[in-house]
Design a protein around this motif. Sequence first.
Motif, PDB file in Angstrom:
ATOM      1  N   GLN A  10       0.816  -1.217   0.000  1.00  0.00           N
ATOM      2  CA  GLN A  10       0.000   0.000   0.000  1.00  0.00           C
ATOM      3  C   GLN A  10       0.857   1.277   0.000  1.00  0.00           C
ATOM      4  O   GLN A  10       0.441   2.300  -0.517  1.00  0.00           O
ATOM      5  N   ASN A  11       2.078   1.202   0.545  1.00  0.00           N
ATOM      6  CA  ASN A  11       2.983   2.353   0.507  1.00  0.00           C
ATOM      7  C   ASN A  11       3.270   2.826  -0.915  1.00  0.00           C
ATOM      8  O   ASN A  11       3.602   3.983  -1.130  1.00  0.00           O
ATOM      9  N   VAL A  12       3.154   1.893  -1.869  1.00  0.00           N
ATOM     10  CA  VAL A  12       3.488   2.233  -3.254  1.00  0.00           C
ATOM     11  C   VAL A  12       2.458   3.188  -3.861  1.00  0.00           C
ATOM     12  O   VAL A  12       2.821   4.091  -4.610  1.00  0.00           O
ATOM     13  N   PHE A  13       1.175   3.019  -3.524  1.00  0.00           N
ATOM     14  CA  PHE A  13       0.162   3.737  -4.316  1.00  0.00           C
ATOM     15  C   PHE A  13      -0.850   4.554  -3.523  1.00  0.00           C
ATOM     16  O   PHE A  13      -1.451   5.484  -4.079  1.00  0.00           O
ATOM     17  N   VAL A  14      -1.077   4.256  -2.231  1.00  0.00           N
ATOM     18  CA  VAL A  14      -2.095   4.989  -1.479  1.00  0.00           C
ATOM     19  C   VAL A  14      -1.658   6.452  -1.323  1.00  0.00           C
ATOM     20  O   VAL A  14      -0.512   6.725  -0.976  1.00  0.00           O
ATOM     21  N   ASN A  15      -2.562   7.383  -1.618  1.00  0.00           N
ATOM     22  CA  ASN A  15      -2.298   8.839  -1.581  1.00  0.00           C
ATOM     23  C   ASN A  15      -1.318   9.302  -2.664  1.00  0.00           C
ATOM     24  O   ASN A  15      -0.806  10.417  -2.594  1.00  0.00           O
ATOM     25  N   LYS A  16      -1.043   8.449  -3.654  1.00  0.00           N
ATOM     26  CA  LYS A  16      -0.070   8.810  -4.690  1.00  0.00           C
ATOM     27  C   LYS A  16      -0.774   9.068  -6.026  1.00  0.00           C
ATOM     28  O   LYS A  16      -1.829   8.507  -6.302  1.00  0.00           O
ATOM     29  N   ASP A  17      -0.153   9.899  -6.836  1.00  0.00           N
ATOM     30  CA  ASP A  17      -0.628  10.154  -8.188  1.00  0.00           C
ATOM     31  C   ASP A  17      -0.590   8.838  -8.988  1.00  0.00           C
ATOM     32  O   ASP A  17       0.487   8.264  -9.179  1.00  0.00           O
ATOM     33  N   PRO A  18      -1.763   8.353  -9.446  1.00  0.00           N
ATOM     34  CA  PRO A  18      -1.792   7.043 -10.109  1.00  0.00           C
ATOM     35  C   PRO A  18      -1.127   7.029 -11.479  1.00  0.00           C
ATOM     36  O   PRO A  18      -1.074   5.992 -12.117  1.00  0.00           O
ATOM     37  N   CYS A  19      -0.614   8.171 -11.926  1.00  0.00           N
ATOM     38  CA  CYS A  19       0.119   8.193 -13.193  1.00  0.00           C
ATOM     39  C   CYS A  19       1.609   8.375 -12.958  1.00  0.00           C
ATOM     40  O   CYS A  19       2.371   8.646 -13.871  1.00  0.00           O
ATOM     41  N   ASP A  20       2.018   8.241 -11.698  1.00  0.00           N
ATOM     42  CA  ASP A  20       3.432   8.429 -11.385  1.00  0.00           C
ATOM     43  C   ASP A  20       3.937   7.311 -10.474  1.00  0.00           C
ATOM     44  O   ASP A  20       4.577   7.556  -9.457  1.00  0.00           O
ATOM     45  N   ILE A  21       3.609   6.082 -10.831  1.00  0.00           N
ATOM     46  CA  ILE A  21       4.070   4.922 -10.067  1.00  0.00           C
ATOM     47  C   ILE A  21       5.053   4.167 -10.966  1.00  0.00           C
ATOM     48  O   ILE A  21       4.680   3.693 -12.037  1.00  0.00           O
ATOM     49  N   GLU A  76      -6.396  11.614  -0.311  1.00  0.00           N
ATOM     50  CA  GLU A  76      -7.703  10.962  -0.443  1.00  0.00           C
ATOM     51  C   GLU A  76      -7.616   9.443  -0.519  1.00  0.00           C
ATOM     52  O   GLU A  76      -8.607   8.774  -0.795  1.00  0.00           O
ATOM     53  N   GLY A  77      -6.413   8.898  -0.326  1.00  0.00           N
ATOM     54  CA  GLY A  77      -6.280   7.458  -0.155  1.00  0.00           C
ATOM     55  C   GLY A  77      -6.352   6.629  -1.415  1.00  0.00           C
ATOM     56  O   GLY A  77      -5.496   6.714  -2.280  1.00  0.00           O
ATOM     57  N   ILE A  78      -7.415   5.821  -1.480  1.00  0.00           N
ATOM     58  CA  ILE A  78      -7.563   4.821  -2.535  1.00  0.00           C
ATOM     59  C   ILE A  78      -8.728   5.207  -3.434  1.00  0.00           C
ATOM     60  O   ILE A  78      -9.761   5.656  -2.944  1.00  0.00           O
ATOM     61  N   ASP A  79      -8.574   5.023  -4.746  1.00  0.00           N
ATOM     62  CA  ASP A  79      -9.654   5.336  -5.683  1.00  0.00           C
ATOM     63  C   ASP A  79     -10.435   4.061  -6.017  1.00  0.00           C
ATOM     64  O   ASP A  79      -9.938   3.181  -6.711  1.00  0.00           O
ATOM     65  N   TYR A  80     -11.639   3.993  -5.483  1.00  0.00           N
ATOM     66  CA  TYR A  80     -12.477   2.818  -5.743  1.00  0.00           C
ATOM     67  C   TYR A  80     -13.363   3.009  -6.966  1.00  0.00           C
ATOM     68  O   TYR A  80     -14.045   2.098  -7.392  1.00  0.00           O
ATOM     69  N   LYS A  81     -13.375   4.265  -7.503  1.00  0.00           N
ATOM     70  CA  LYS A  81     -14.270   4.556  -8.630  1.00  0.00           C
ATOM     71  C   LYS A  81     -13.660   4.199  -9.974  1.00  0.00           C
ATOM     72  O   LYS A  81     -14.295   3.574 -10.808  1.00  0.00           O
ATOM     73  N   SER A  82     -12.409   4.628 -10.189  1.00  0.00           N
ATOM     74  CA  SER A  82     -11.774   4.396 -11.483  1.00  0.00           C
ATOM     75  C   SER A  82     -10.263   4.459 -11.341  1.00  0.00           C
ATOM     76  O   SER A  82      -9.743   5.071 -10.409  1.00  0.00           O
ATOM     77  N   CYS A  83      -9.575   3.803 -12.256  1.00  0.00           N
ATOM     78  CA  CYS A  83      -8.113   3.837 -12.280  1.00  0.00           C
ATOM     79  C   CYS A  83      -7.664   4.050 -13.714  1.00  0.00           C
ATOM     80  O   CYS A  83      -8.373   3.676 -14.648  1.00  0.00           O
ATOM     81  N   PRO A  84      -6.480   4.664 -13.910  1.00  0.00           N
ATOM     82  CA  PRO A  84      -6.026   4.924 -15.278  1.00  0.00           C
ATOM     83  C   PRO A  84      -5.732   3.641 -16.056  1.00  0.00           C
ATOM     84  O   PRO A  84      -5.255   2.660 -15.493  1.00  0.00           O
ATOM     85  N   THR A  85      -6.036   3.681 -17.332  1.00  0.00           N
ATOM     86  CA  THR A  85      -5.677   2.570 -18.215  1.00  0.00           C
ATOM     87  C   THR A  85      -4.251   2.794 -18.696  1.00  0.00           C
ATOM     88  O   THR A  85      -3.687   3.869 -18.528  1.00  0.00           O
ATOM     89  N   ARG A  86      -3.700   1.783 -19.349  1.00  0.00           N
ATOM     90  CA  ARG A  86      -2.355   1.885 -19.896  1.00  0.00           C
ATOM     91  C   ARG A  86      -2.265   2.998 -20.936  1.00  0.00           C
ATOM     92  O   ARG A  86      -1.248   3.661 -21.072  1.00  0.00           O
ATOM     93  N   LYS A  87      -3.367   3.198 -21.670  1.00  0.00           N
ATOM     94  CA  LYS A  87      -3.392   4.256 -22.685  1.00  0.00           C
ATOM     95  C   LYS A  87      -3.334   5.628 -22.029  1.00  0.00           C
ATOM     96  O   LYS A  87      -2.718   6.547 -22.546  1.00  0.00           O
ATOM     97  N   GLN A  88      -3.997   5.773 -20.877  1.00  0.00           N
ATOM     98  CA  GLN A  88      -4.023   7.075 -20.201  1.00  0.00           C
ATOM     99  C   GLN A  88      -2.664   7.424 -19.607  1.00  0.00           C
ATOM    100  O   GLN A  88      -2.269   8.576 -19.625  1.00  0.00           O
ATOM    101  N   CYS A  89      -1.981   6.443 -19.040  1.00  0.00           N
ATOM    102  CA  CYS A  89      -0.596   6.661 -18.601  1.00  0.00           C
ATOM    103  C   CYS A  89       0.053   5.307 -18.355  1.00  0.00           C
ATOM    104  O   CYS A  89      -0.548   4.424 -17.744  1.00  0.00           O
ATOM    105  N   SER A  90       1.273   5.171 -18.828  1.00  0.00           N
ATOM    106  CA  SER A  90       1.936   3.858 -18.720  1.00  0.00           C
ATOM    107  C   SER A  90       2.488   3.638 -17.312  1.00  0.00           C
ATOM    108  O   SER A  90       2.593   2.498 -16.872  1.00  0.00           O
TER     109      SER A  90
END
Length: 296
Positions: free
Chosen positions: A89-100, A165-179
């Motif tokens: 969870q340290n990898v992605f919680v509260n993090k920009d989902p296009c910068d992992i 804001e923690g975890i996004d349960y609504k939507s997550c980026p696709t590979r096309k939106q950001c690799s």
Amino acid sequence: MKTCGRHSYWQQTSVVRQVAFTLLVFLINLLSAHTDNSSDIAKLQTEWHGPGTTLDLKEIILGRCYNYIRTINPALNYVNCTNVWEAFQNVFVNKDPCDIKKEDYSDFMELTRHPIPCGMSVFWSKTNKLVHDYARVIAHYMTLEQTLYGYLADKLKWCGKIHGEGIDYKSCPTRKQCSNNPLSSFWSQASKTFAGEACGNVTLMLNGSVGGGAFREDSLLATVEIPNLNKDNVTLVQIWVMDDVTGIDRESCGQGSIVRLESLLKEKQIPYSCMDNYRPVHFLQCAEHPDSPSCK
Ligand SMILES: *[C@@H]1O[C@H](CO)[C@@H](O)[C@H](O)[C@H]1NC(C)=O
Ligand SMILES: *[C@@H]1O[C@H](CO)[C@@H](O)[C@H](O)[C@H]1NC(C)=O
Ligand SMILES: *[C@@H]1O[C@H](CO)[C@@H](O)[C@H](O)[C@H]1NC(C)=O
Ligand SMILES: *[C@@H]1O[C@H](CO)[C@@H](O)[C@H](O)[C@H]1NC(C)=O
Ligand SMILES: *[C@@H]1O[C@H](CO)[C@@H](O)[C@H](O)[C@H]1NC(C)=O
């Protein structure tokens, strides 16, 4: 004429001024309404096109972790599942989902990686169901999804939200939106680890019926797994090209995109063999479709 003209001029300008003032006030209201509520804007920006985080993610990962180390592979009973979840969870919680980045998972991988007995590793592309059916039947084959790290994440989705804001349960980026999204980076890092651990005779199951090539240049197999095979530890890559039991034969050994795979292995100086419709796997296909012509 003159006074009359001047009079109407003043009348006109005051009307223009009034209209302009009202418009200005309206615009200021509009602007401040928009800039005040930055959470609305943040929300608009984070409407991703992929499915959101799997509900009960933490419980699933903790449950899978204990199941793996207690029942599937008790040799790994030294693994601390609480620490595994924390590192994950340290990898992605509260993090920009296009910068992992894939390196962000290195703590998690260190906690969950384990050696795979030589000769057991199976790689695949576009044969997800068949390869896992086969690996379930033949106990001495193991896919990435059967390692601890692959098993923990198999079929799950996850991503975070910025601004605490923690975890996004609504939507997550696709590979096309950001690799550099949490899933792509995870599977890239996990594939790299899995390929690097491979030794002895390894197996590669491809789909000879799929459109777009059995060995696609943009697949994890081509971009991560083949490049990370260690030529000093892998004695042979046995390629199995499996056609759909009911479908068409688009590619075979020594044809189409498989030529590219063969030349990559030659470049890496890793010996390989290639078989079309390897019989033991074909039998498994026939067990499910006994009436198809190729099974008669
Ligand atoms: C800002 O947006 C939030 C969430 O949509 C809402 O609850 C709040 O009332 C809004 N604030 C203003 C000033 O519009
Ligand atoms: C796992 O590690 C944490 C510290 O990170 C520790 O508090 C906990 O007792 C450990 N659990 C087990 C079962 O060893
Ligand atoms: C090949 O790919 C197609 C399309 O993804 C799929 O329907 C089919 O089951 C795959 N065949 C095998 C043998 O995995
Ligand atoms: C390759 O094999 C050698 C010796 O068998 C071993 O020391 C080394 O760790 C292996 N490398 C990998 C990446 O597994
Ligand atoms: C690896 O494959 C080769 C060629 O099929 C075979 O001769 C050899 O016995 C295999 N090695 C192991 C350890 O299975």
